[in-house]
Design a protein around this motif. Structure first.
Motif, PDB file in Angstrom:
ATOM      1  N   GLU A 193       1.942   6.787  31.686  1.00 22.11           N
ATOM      2  CA  GLU A 193       0.793   7.144  30.853  1.00 22.11           C
ATOM      3  C   GLU A 193       1.072   8.437  30.089  1.00 22.11           C
ATOM      4  O   GLU A 193       1.694   9.353  30.614  1.00 22.11           O
ATOM      5  CB  GLU A 193      -0.443   7.400  31.711  1.00 22.11           C
ATOM      6  N   HIS A 210       4.943  -0.280  23.826  1.00 22.00           N
ATOM      7  CA  HIS A 210       3.559   0.168  23.963  1.00 22.00           C
ATOM      8  C   HIS A 210       2.797  -0.951  24.654  1.00 22.00           C
ATOM      9  O   HIS A 210       2.746  -2.077  24.174  1.00 22.00           O
ATOM     10  CB  HIS A 210       2.977   0.457  22.588  1.00 22.00           C
ATOM     11  N   ALA A 254      -7.702  10.010  25.046  1.00 23.42           N
ATOM     12  CA  ALA A 254      -6.955   8.790  24.745  1.00 23.42           C
ATOM     13  C   ALA A 254      -5.854   8.637  25.787  1.00 23.42           C
ATOM     14  O   ALA A 254      -5.142   9.600  26.097  1.00 23.42           O
ATOM     15  CB  ALA A 254      -6.338   8.865  23.352  1.00 23.42           C
ATOM     16  N   THR A 255      -5.715   7.429  26.320  1.00 25.09           N
ATOM     17  CA  THR A 255      -4.672   7.145  27.300  1.00 25.09           C
ATOM     18  C   THR A 255      -3.801   6.014  26.768  1.00 25.09           C
ATOM     19  O   THR A 255      -4.304   4.918  26.495  1.00 25.09           O
ATOM     20  CB  THR A 255      -5.268   6.747  28.661  1.00 25.09           C
ATOM     21  N   ALA A 256      -2.521   6.291  26.591  1.00 24.86           N
ATOM     22  CA  ALA A 256      -1.551   5.291  26.147  1.00 24.86           C
ATOM     23  C   ALA A 256      -0.619   4.984  27.312  1.00 24.86           C
ATOM     24  O   ALA A 256      -0.195   5.892  28.030  1.00 24.86           O
ATOM     25  CB  ALA A 256      -0.742   5.813  24.969  1.00 24.86           C
ATOM     26  N   SER A 298       3.004   3.096  28.285  1.00 23.23           N
ATOM     27  CA  SER A 298       4.245   2.480  27.823  1.00 23.23           C
ATOM     28  C   SER A 298       4.928   1.813  29.010  1.00 23.23           C
ATOM     29  O   SER A 298       4.693   2.163  30.166  1.00 23.23           O
ATOM     30  CB  SER A 298       5.171   3.516  27.181  1.00 23.23           C
ATOM     31  N   GLU A 321      -0.559  -0.498  26.341  1.00 23.88           N
ATOM     32  CA  GLU A 321      -2.021  -0.391  26.416  1.00 23.88           C
ATOM     33  C   GLU A 321      -2.472   0.907  25.773  1.00 23.88           C
ATOM     34  O   GLU A 321      -1.734   1.896  25.763  1.00 23.88           O
ATOM     35  CB  GLU A 321      -2.427  -0.403  27.893  1.00 23.88           C
ATOM     36  N   GLN A 322      -3.695   0.912  25.263  1.00 24.37           N
ATOM     37  CA  GLN A 322      -4.304   2.128  24.713  1.00 24.37           C
ATOM     38  C   GLN A 322      -5.801   2.030  24.965  1.00 24.37           C
ATOM     39  O   GLN A 322      -6.397   0.989  24.702  1.00 24.37           O
ATOM     40  CB  GLN A 322      -4.055   2.215  23.209  1.00 24.37           C
ATOM     41  N   HIS A 323      -6.393   3.072  25.501  1.00 23.61           N
ATOM     42  CA  HIS A 323      -7.848   3.083  25.617  1.00 23.61           C
ATOM     43  C   HIS A 323      -8.380   4.505  25.432  1.00 23.61           C
ATOM     44  O   HIS A 323      -7.646   5.473  25.572  1.00 23.61           O
ATOM     45  CB  HIS A 323      -8.357   2.427  26.912  1.00 23.61           C
ATOM     46  N   TYR A 324      -9.670   4.572  25.087  1.00 28.00           N
ATOM     47  CA  TYR A 324     -10.312   5.833  24.743  1.00 28.00           C
ATOM     48  C   TYR A 324     -11.556   6.026  25.592  1.00 28.00           C
ATOM     49  O   TYR A 324     -12.301   5.088  25.837  1.00 28.00           O
ATOM     50  CB  TYR A 324     -10.721   5.847  23.265  1.00 28.00           C
TER      51      TYR A 324
END
Length: 79
Positions: free
Chosen positions: A49, A9, A65-67, A69, A11-14
């Motif tokens: 993504e 993992h 939400a964008t994750a 990997s 990055e993660q952003h909202y």
């Protein structure tokens, strides 16, 4: 991307399209986002993504939400 281990993992952003309110009932739908690669000395990094859209009971988009990997693919060993 291939299935299996080695994926991390990264990055993660909202993105909030409006405030989440008490009483909201959210449903989530996932979709694939962009993919890209970066090459380095030790191999290739493959990024992907996964985007999740959260909608309220009336169908209004509330949060995205964008994750991201990353998978490291080492260089092939030369014989």
């Amino acid at each position: 991307m291939p299935d299996g281990g080695g994926r991390l993992h990264a990055e993660q952003h909202y993105t909030y399209h409006r405030p989440v309110r008490v009483g909201d009932v959210l449903s989530a739908v996932e979709r694939d986002g962009e993919t890209w690669e970066k090459k380095g000395r030790s191999g290739t990094l493959k990024f992907a993504e996964m985007i999740t859209d959260y909608r309220d009971q009336s169908g209004e988009l509330v949060v995205t939400a964008t994750a991201v990997s990353v998978l490291r693919v080492p260089h092939e060993e030369k014989a």
